[in-house]
Design a protein around this motif. Structure first.
Motif, PDB file in Angstrom:
ATOM      1  N   LEU A   1      -8.088   4.831  -9.072  1.00 42.39           N
ATOM      2  CA  LEU A   1      -8.081   3.920  -7.932  1.00 42.39           C
ATOM      3  C   LEU A   1      -8.992   4.464  -6.838  1.00 42.39           C
ATOM      4  O   LEU A   1      -8.744   5.549  -6.307  1.00 42.39           O
ATOM      5  CB  LEU A   1      -6.655   3.773  -7.395  1.00 42.39           C
ATOM      6  N   PRO A   2     -10.054   3.737  -6.486  1.00 42.35           N
ATOM      7  CA  PRO A   2     -10.933   4.200  -5.403  1.00 42.35           C
ATOM      8  C   PRO A   2     -10.151   4.391  -4.106  1.00 42.35           C
ATOM      9  O   PRO A   2      -9.294   3.577  -3.760  1.00 42.35           O
ATOM     10  CB  PRO A   2     -11.950   3.059  -5.267  1.00 42.35           C
TER      11      PRO A   2
ATOM     12  N   VAL B   1       0.597   6.838  -6.603  1.00 41.30           N
ATOM     13  CA  VAL B   1      -0.508   7.805  -6.668  1.00 41.30           C
ATOM     14  C   VAL B   1       0.043   9.225  -6.596  1.00 41.30           C
ATOM     15  O   VAL B   1      -0.334  10.107  -7.380  1.00 41.30           O
ATOM     16  CB  VAL B   1      -1.510   7.561  -5.515  1.00 41.30           C
ATOM     17  N   GLN B   2       0.957   9.458  -5.665  1.00 40.56           N
ATOM     18  CA  GLN B   2       1.553  10.787  -5.524  1.00 40.56           C
ATOM     19  C   GLN B   2       2.414  11.138  -6.741  1.00 40.56           C
ATOM     20  O   GLN B   2       2.464  12.295  -7.166  1.00 40.56           O
ATOM     21  CB  GLN B   2       2.394  10.850  -4.245  1.00 40.56           C
ATOM     22  N   LEU B   3       3.067  10.127  -7.311  1.00 39.78           N
ATOM     23  CA  LEU B   3       3.875  10.351  -8.512  1.00 39.78           C
ATOM     24  C   LEU B   3       3.014  10.871  -9.658  1.00 39.78           C
ATOM     25  O   LEU B   3       3.452  11.720 -10.443  1.00 39.78           O
ATOM     26  CB  LEU B   3       4.571   9.050  -8.918  1.00 39.78           C
TER      27      LEU B   3
ATOM     28  N   LYS C   1       0.821  -1.214   0.000  1.00 39.56           N
ATOM     29  CA  LYS C   1       0.000   0.000   0.000  1.00 39.56           C
ATOM     30  C   LYS C   1       0.855   1.264   0.000  1.00 39.56           C
ATOM     31  O   LYS C   1       0.469   2.281  -0.589  1.00 39.56           O
ATOM     32  CB  LYS C   1      -0.960  -0.014   1.192  1.00 39.56           C
ATOM     33  N   ILE C   2       2.019   1.212   0.629  1.00 41.17           N
ATOM     34  CA  ILE C   2       2.907   2.379   0.614  1.00 41.17           C
ATOM     35  C   ILE C   2       3.469   2.596  -0.789  1.00 41.17           C
ATOM     36  O   ILE C   2       3.551   3.730  -1.277  1.00 41.17           O
ATOM     37  CB  ILE C   2       4.029   2.213   1.663  1.00 41.17           C
ATOM     38  N   LEU C   3       3.827   1.516  -1.475  1.00 35.79           N
ATOM     39  CA  LEU C   3       4.280   1.627  -2.862  1.00 35.79           C
ATOM     40  C   LEU C   3       3.158   2.167  -3.748  1.00 35.79           C
ATOM     41  O   LEU C   3       3.382   3.046  -4.587  1.00 35.79           O
ATOM     42  CB  LEU C   3       4.744   0.260  -3.369  1.00 35.79           C
ATOM     43  N   THR C   4       1.954   1.662  -3.547  1.00 38.60           N
ATOM     44  CA  THR C   4       0.811   2.124  -4.339  1.00 38.60           C
ATOM     45  C   THR C   4       0.551   3.611  -4.109  1.00 38.60           C
ATOM     46  O   THR C   4       0.328   4.371  -5.063  1.00 38.60           O
ATOM     47  CB  THR C   4      -0.450   1.312  -3.984  1.00 38.60           C
ATOM     48  N   TYR C   5       0.611   4.057  -2.856  1.00 32.55           N
ATOM     49  CA  TYR C   5       0.361   5.475  -2.575  1.00 32.55           C
ATOM     50  C   TYR C   5       1.497   6.348  -3.115  1.00 32.55           C
ATOM     51  O   TYR C   5       1.266   7.483  -3.544  1.00 32.55           O
ATOM     52  CB  TYR C   5       0.186   5.710  -1.078  1.00 32.55           C
TER      53      TYR C   5
END
Length: 375
Positions: free
Chosen positions: A220-221, A115-117, A108-112
């Motif tokens: 991504l919801p 998202v920020q990228l 989830k940290i990689l996914t977020y």
């Protein structure tokens, strides 16, 4: 420690920090082949070979190759080459044990981070070192963790593997192929730390970020971050798959995902080995589906379709999840489907015009030859 650092570059990009104030239901999310590959490999680090075999079986356009670590290597390293029709990405994980232990927070940290990228205006190869910044509190606001303390603990656990992911690869198009990195193997994120409640993650300037992650996007919801691991993994793969199923979405507002694919996504045991397939395979799939539908509150409805009286083989081979999109999600993917259809129709019309011109030219040449032969 709150300010633990790893190989931090000297120069960072300045930006105004805000808590998550976006009132949309979803985040823009990079959905490019290379970045998706990193997520897949990191998510299945516990048993990559089984994941690879299942993926190749379920997706015939994908090939995964594994390379043994150097003889005498102290750490169990893994090098995975992930090939599709248009991309070839190799992921290097130097210490599998680290990734396995931190897998839950890391995903989830990689996914977020990605998202920020997607919010950053990153050029192909930035001249200066840049970084992503966001409040640690975001993880609490999104329901990923209950307190700042547990969010910090999770980040510190995921920090080492996050900053040791290495990548190299190429993306091919019709004319040529482009390198994802400037000079072979590169670390994605050279450093990361928390300072004064702000997370900062550094981006390697020798990576072509446009090519690696910012070619294509999905949505991504935000509920993804508060879902259980199985439901979160399922939802993430749903939004990744949605871009590939635009024709179905355009026609029906829905698409299907096989239970075999969900078995692969959730790293569930082989149906021929487990003694309790109902508990170990069927229940996790159905529970993940039900949780998504409940949390998304009618925006995305995932309906299991299967024979309730069938055995586990029939459940996996014939069963599937019907993913129906509504409201903002149907509008978003419906527009993408419309754009894709217009492009396809335009390309077909262009080919027809070229073919018609070729026929006219051929006929003119034929008539000219016949005219000359009569003289």
């Amino acid at each position: 420690m709150d300010e633990k650092e790893t190989n931090l570059p000297a120069t960072t990009k300045k930006k105004t920090l805000k808590n998550n104030e976006d009132d949309r239901k979803w985040f823009s999310f990079p959905n490019s082949p290379a970045s998706n590959t990193v997520i897949s490999v990191v998510s299945h680090v516990g048993d990559l070979e089984t994941f690879g075999k299942r993926l190749e079986h379920n997706s015939h356009s994908t090939q995964i190759d594994f390379f043994d670590p150097p003889e005498g290597s102290k750490n169990l390293s893994q090098r995975v080459k992930y090939s599709t029709d248009n991309t070839e990405t190799t992921i290097h994980l130097d210490n599998i044990d680290l990734f396995t232990k931190a897998n839950k927070p890391l995903k989830k940290i990689l996914t977020y981070t990605l998202v920020q990228l997607s919010k950053e205006n990153v050029t192909e190869n930035p001249e200066n070192d840049i970084s992503i910044k966001f409040p640690l509190e975001d993880f609490v606001t999104l329901g990923c963790y209950k307190t700042i303390r547990t969010a910090r603990q999770a980040f510190n656990q995921a920090q080492h593997p996050l900053t040791s992911i290495k990548i190299e690869g190429v993306v091919k198009d019709k004319k040529d192929q482009k390198q994802i990195t400037d000079s072979g193997i590169e670390v994605l994120f050279p450093g990361a730390h928390i300072k004064n409640g702000i997370v900062e993650i550094y981006l390697n300037k020798r990576i072509n970020w446009q090519l690696f992650a910012l070619q294509y996007f999905s949505i991504l919801p935000k509920e993804y971050f508060s879902l259980s691991d199985n439901a979160a993994d399922t939802l993430l793969n749903i939004v990744m798959l949605a871009r590939k199923r635009l024709n179905d979405i355009g026609k029906n507002g829905s698409f299907n995902m096989s239970f075999k694919t969900l078995q692969q996504i959730l790293d569930l045991p082989d149906e021929t080995i487990t003694k309790n397939p109902g508990r170990d395979i069927k229940e996790p799939i159905l529970n993940a589906i039900a949780e998504i539908s409940k949390m998304l509150n009618g925006d995305i409805v995932v309906e299991p379709i299967y024979n309730a009286n069938g055995n586990i083989i029939e459940f996996l081979e014939d069963g599937y999840a019907k993913v129906s999109l509504y409201n903002e999600y149907l509008e978003h993917f419906g527009e993408l489907a419309k754009t894709k259809r217009i492009k396809i129709e335009g390309a077909m019309k262009k080919r027809e015009e070229i073919a018609d011109r070729a026929k006219v030219k051929a006929l003119a040449n034929k008539l000219e030859k016949e005219s000359k032969s009569k003289k």
